[in-house]
Write an enzyme that holds these catalytic residues in place. Structure first.
Site, PDB file in Angstrom:
ATOM      1  N   ASP A 199      -8.064  -4.851  -0.252  1.00  0.00           N
ATOM      2  CA  ASP A 199      -8.575  -5.499  -1.453  1.00  0.00           C
ATOM      3  C   ASP A 199      -8.294  -6.985  -1.493  1.00  0.00           C
ATOM      4  OD1 ASP A 199      -9.806  -3.378  -2.672  1.00  0.00           O
ATOM      5  OD2 ASP A 199      -7.902  -2.560  -3.324  1.00  0.00           O
ATOM      6  N   HIS A 252       0.847  -1.184   0.000  1.00  0.00           N
ATOM      7  CA  HIS A 252       0.000   0.000   0.000  1.00  0.00           C
ATOM      8  C   HIS A 252       0.879   1.228   0.000  1.00  0.00           C
ATOM      9  CE1 HIS A 252      -3.116   2.853   1.112  1.00  0.00           C
ATOM     10  NE2 HIS A 252      -3.961   1.945   0.664  1.00  0.00           N
TER      11      HIS A 252
HETATM   12  N1  ACO Z   1       4.275  -7.643  -5.117  1.00  0.00           N
HETATM   13  C1  ACO Z   1       5.622  -7.695  -5.206  1.00  0.00           C
HETATM   14  N2  ACO Z   1       6.447  -6.646  -4.963  1.00  0.00           N
HETATM   15  C2  ACO Z   1       5.875  -5.483  -4.619  1.00  0.00           C
HETATM   16  C3  ACO Z   1       4.477  -5.344  -4.506  1.00  0.00           C
HETATM   17  C4  ACO Z   1       3.659  -6.472  -4.755  1.00  0.00           C
HETATM   18  N3  ACO Z   1       2.327  -6.391  -4.649  1.00  0.00           N
HETATM   19  N4  ACO Z   1       4.178  -4.075  -4.141  1.00  0.00           N
HETATM   20  C5  ACO Z   1       5.354  -3.435  -4.042  1.00  0.00           C
HETATM   21  N5  ACO Z   1       6.383  -4.283  -4.316  1.00  0.00           N
HETATM   22  C6  ACO Z   1       7.810  -3.971  -4.237  1.00  0.00           C
HETATM   23  C7  ACO Z   1       8.264  -3.110  -5.399  1.00  0.00           C
HETATM   24  O1  ACO Z   1       8.699  -3.896  -6.489  1.00  0.00           O
HETATM   25  C8  ACO Z   1       9.363  -2.309  -4.772  1.00  0.00           C
HETATM   26  O2  ACO Z   1      10.496  -3.146  -4.660  1.00  0.00           O
HETATM   27  P1  ACO Z   1      11.998  -2.511  -4.752  1.00  0.00           P
HETATM   28  O3  ACO Z   1      12.091  -1.560  -3.582  1.00  0.00           O
HETATM   29  O4  ACO Z   1      12.888  -3.691  -4.658  1.00  0.00           O
HETATM   30  O5  ACO Z   1      12.047  -1.809  -6.079  1.00  0.00           O
HETATM   31  C9  ACO Z   1       8.865  -2.054  -3.343  1.00  0.00           C
HETATM   32  O6  ACO Z   1       8.001  -3.169  -3.059  1.00  0.00           O
HETATM   33  C10 ACO Z   1       8.110  -0.754  -3.182  1.00  0.00           C
HETATM   34  O7  ACO Z   1       7.055  -0.725  -4.140  1.00  0.00           O
HETATM   35  P2  ACO Z   1       6.452   0.583  -4.802  1.00  0.00           P
HETATM   36  O8  ACO Z   1       5.746   0.204  -6.068  1.00  0.00           O
HETATM   37  O9  ACO Z   1       7.505   1.633  -4.879  1.00  0.00           O
HETATM   38  O10 ACO Z   1       5.396   1.023  -3.725  1.00  0.00           O
HETATM   39  P3  ACO Z   1       4.264   2.072  -3.967  1.00  0.00           P
HETATM   40  O11 ACO Z   1       3.969   2.659  -2.639  1.00  0.00           O
HETATM   41  O12 ACO Z   1       4.622   3.000  -5.068  1.00  0.00           O
HETATM   42  O13 ACO Z   1       3.053   1.171  -4.503  1.00  0.00           O
HETATM   43  C11 ACO Z   1       1.165  -0.229  -4.618  1.00  0.00           C
HETATM   44  C12 ACO Z   1       2.006   0.737  -3.748  1.00  0.00           C
HETATM   45  C13 ACO Z   1       0.839   0.414  -5.962  1.00  0.00           C
HETATM   46  C14 ACO Z   1      -0.152  -0.502  -3.882  1.00  0.00           C
HETATM   47  C15 ACO Z   1       1.975  -1.534  -4.826  1.00  0.00           C
HETATM   48  O14 ACO Z   1       2.287  -2.107  -3.579  1.00  0.00           O
HETATM   49  C16 ACO Z   1       1.229  -2.542  -5.698  1.00  0.00           C
HETATM   50  O15 ACO Z   1       1.330  -2.474  -6.930  1.00  0.00           O
HETATM   51  N6  ACO Z   1       0.465  -3.492  -5.072  1.00  0.00           N
HETATM   52  C17 ACO Z   1      -0.325  -4.430  -5.827  1.00  0.00           C
HETATM   53  C18 ACO Z   1      -1.603  -3.765  -6.294  1.00  0.00           C
HETATM   54  C19 ACO Z   1      -2.587  -3.541  -5.170  1.00  0.00           C
HETATM   55  O16 ACO Z   1      -2.855  -4.407  -4.353  1.00  0.00           O
HETATM   56  N7  ACO Z   1      -3.196  -2.326  -5.159  1.00  0.00           N
HETATM   57  C20 ACO Z   1      -4.233  -1.969  -4.190  1.00  0.00           C
HETATM   58  C21 ACO Z   1      -3.798  -0.844  -3.311  1.00  0.00           C
HETATM   59  S1  ACO Z   1      -4.990  -0.596  -2.057  1.00  0.00           S
HETATM   60  C22 ACO Z   1      -6.208   0.316  -2.764  1.00  0.00           C
HETATM   61  O17 ACO Z   1      -6.088   0.946  -3.771  1.00  0.00           O
HETATM   62  C23 ACO Z   1      -7.475   0.314  -2.054  1.00  0.00           C
END
Ligand code: ACO
Length: 427
Positions: A363, A306
């Site tokens: 979610d 998140h």
């Molecule tokens: N699976 C695997 N790796 C992940 C995931 C995931 N779901 N989410 C983040 N990471 C990793 C990234 O690759 C990154 O790794 P790194 O530091 O080695 O490069 C690190 O964790 C940080 O991730 P970011 O994308 O920079 O985090 P951000 O805060 O920008 O993104 C987000 C948050 C978009 C929710 C992300 O975690 C994601 O894509 N999750 C899956 C989609 C999801 O469940 N979305 C619902 C959000 S809740 C809502 O909208 C109600």
């Protein structure tokens, strides 16, 4: 604590006021930055940028706190119903019995949709994604309610809000019924707000509607948990579109489109599709854990992580409990749900996920409950939109009442410098 922050650049010092929120969050007010220094800030994804001051929702991602108008989400989910929470979010206080009854009564009065809207719905193929249909129908409502809201009239604001709170569930129900090939119908004034929505969605033309208390309570809780989440992507969209003084319905329609994306509200659909794909592939959760961690693989574990919650998502805690109860009460055994449990347990122990503070989000579990309630997968995000409606309305209302300026970010240009035009025959 100093009242100002100082920015030093190229031998010059610029002072900016530091403001403090009611929960002691600090912010540097850079309103005058460009005028004073000629510079702007760059913050893609707005990870450090506050777009507004707001009195609606407080969340602390580190501590896992979420409050609507000062009330803890845990308490609201347990003790309030969705309509009370909607009123609270929009108008700022919990309604007394009389106000709540009036709100519900006024909603019922407005709960029909112009029959011509059915023709618009008819134009969509059954294969259309419900979020696209919902966004279009919400936009189409403008044509039947063309007068833009007079925001300086409390009464006009109230009735615009009541109108959309009344008509939106009808559009949600019609979106589902179109998909399922069921006749389009209206609600039943004798029922509660959420119960009525459930009936509008699922009532079969040849069968009595039978209320299921467990289902209605679970749905009510899910809607409360989704009702607001401060300046997320869709809410910021609603505020941004509304800041141009586009009307409420137009702003909401834009918010629905923003919510559709799999990185936002679309994640609940993506979670279930991912779980189904893992099941179809033999149910090997470890294989998918490895894919999620592989930087050369675009696969992400949907429902994990998140932008704001970096410890746990308080909504996920409540909803996990609700999911266990609903599945137990309805006696549902589902291999897909077993895969979900395995993934959650493995991720909670895995250093990759632990180090990056990636926990199951709301979610992850909401999709599981929706599936148990018999809601088709591509309707999940529509259910999210239904829950988020009062939050969007509250944020739009706040933005208009505060007379906020039009949203218009700046950029740092990194393209070509001025160059002479080259005629077609010389390119
Ligand atoms: N699976 C695997 N790796 C992940 C995931 C995931 N779901 N989410 C983040 N990471 C990793 C990234 O690759 C990154 O790794 P790194 O530091 O080695 O490069 C690190 O964790 C940080 O991730 P970011 O994308 O920079 O985090 P951000 O805060 O920008 O993104 C987000 C948050 C978009 C929710 C992300 O975690 C994601 O894509 N999750 C899956 C989609 C999801 O469940 N979305 C619902 C959000 S809740 C809502 O909208 C109600």
């Amino acid at each position: 604590m100093p009242d100002n922050a100082t920015l030093e650049y190229n031998g010059q010092k610029f002072e900016f006021p530091v403001i403090k929120g009611t929960e002691n969050e600090l912010a540097i007010d850079i309103n005058t930055l460009r005028a004073k220094s000629g510079m702007i800030t760059l913050d893609p994804g707005y990870k450090n940028t506050g777009s507004c001051e707001s009195a609606i929702t407080f969340l602390d991602g580190e501590k896992g706190i979420l409050r609507y108008r000062g009330y803890a989400i845990e308490e609201l989910a347990e003790k309030a119903d969705f309509l009370e929470v909607a009123y609270l979010l929009i108008f700022g206080e919990l309604p007394d019995k009389e106000r709540l009854e009036k709100f519900h009564h006024d909603i019922k009065v407005e709960s029909t949709v112009d029959e011509e809207m059915k023709k618009i719905l008819d134009g969509f193929p059954k294969s259309a994604h419900p979020m696209g249909v919902l966004s279009s129908l919400t936009s189409a409502l403008i044509a039947f309610n063309p007068v833009s809201v007079n925001v300086s009239s409390e009464k006009a604001m109230y009735y615009a809000i009541v109108r959309i709170m009344a008509k939106f569930p009808v559009l949600v129900a019609w979106t589902l019924r179109k998909k399922m090939g069921l006749p389009l119908d209206y609600g039943d004034d004798s029922l509660g707000y959420v119960e009525n929505i459930h009936k509008m969605m699922f009532k079969k033309p040849n069968k009595e509607y039978v209320k299921n208390k467990i289902v209605i309570e679970a749905l009510d809780k899910l809607l409360i948990l989704h009702a607001d989440h401060e300046q997320n992507c869709s809410t910021s969209t609603v505020r941004m579109v509304g800041s141009s003084h586009a009307g409420l319905f137009a702003s909401l329609s834009a918010g629905i489109s923003a919510l559709w994306g799999p990185l936002h509200g679309g994640a609940n659909q993506a979670v279930l599709e991912m779980l189904e794909a893992i099941e179809a592939d033999g149910g090997d959760t470890q294989k998918y854990m490895a894919k999620a961690k592989d930087k050369n693989d675009p696969f992400r574990l949907m429902g994990f992580g998140h932008r704001v919650y970096k410890n746990f998502d308080p909504r996920a805690k409540i909803i996990k409990k609700a999911a266990d109860e609903v599945l137990g009460d309805l006696g549902i055994e589902d291999p897909v749900l077993e895969i979900a449990k395995d993934l959650a347990n493995e991720a909670l122990e895995d250093p990759y996920f632990v180090e990056r503070k990636l926990y199951p989000n709301v979610d992850f579990y909401s999709g599981i409950i929706y599936r148990a309630l018999g809601i088709p997968t591509d309707m999940f995000t529509v259910m999210f939109a239904l829950g988020r409606l009062p939050g969007w309305i509250a944020q739009w209302r706040e933005m208009r009442l505060r007379n906020e300026p039009i949203g218009r970010p700046r950029q740092v240009y990194i393209g070509e410098n001025l160059r002479p035009f080259v005629p077609l025959d010389r390119r």
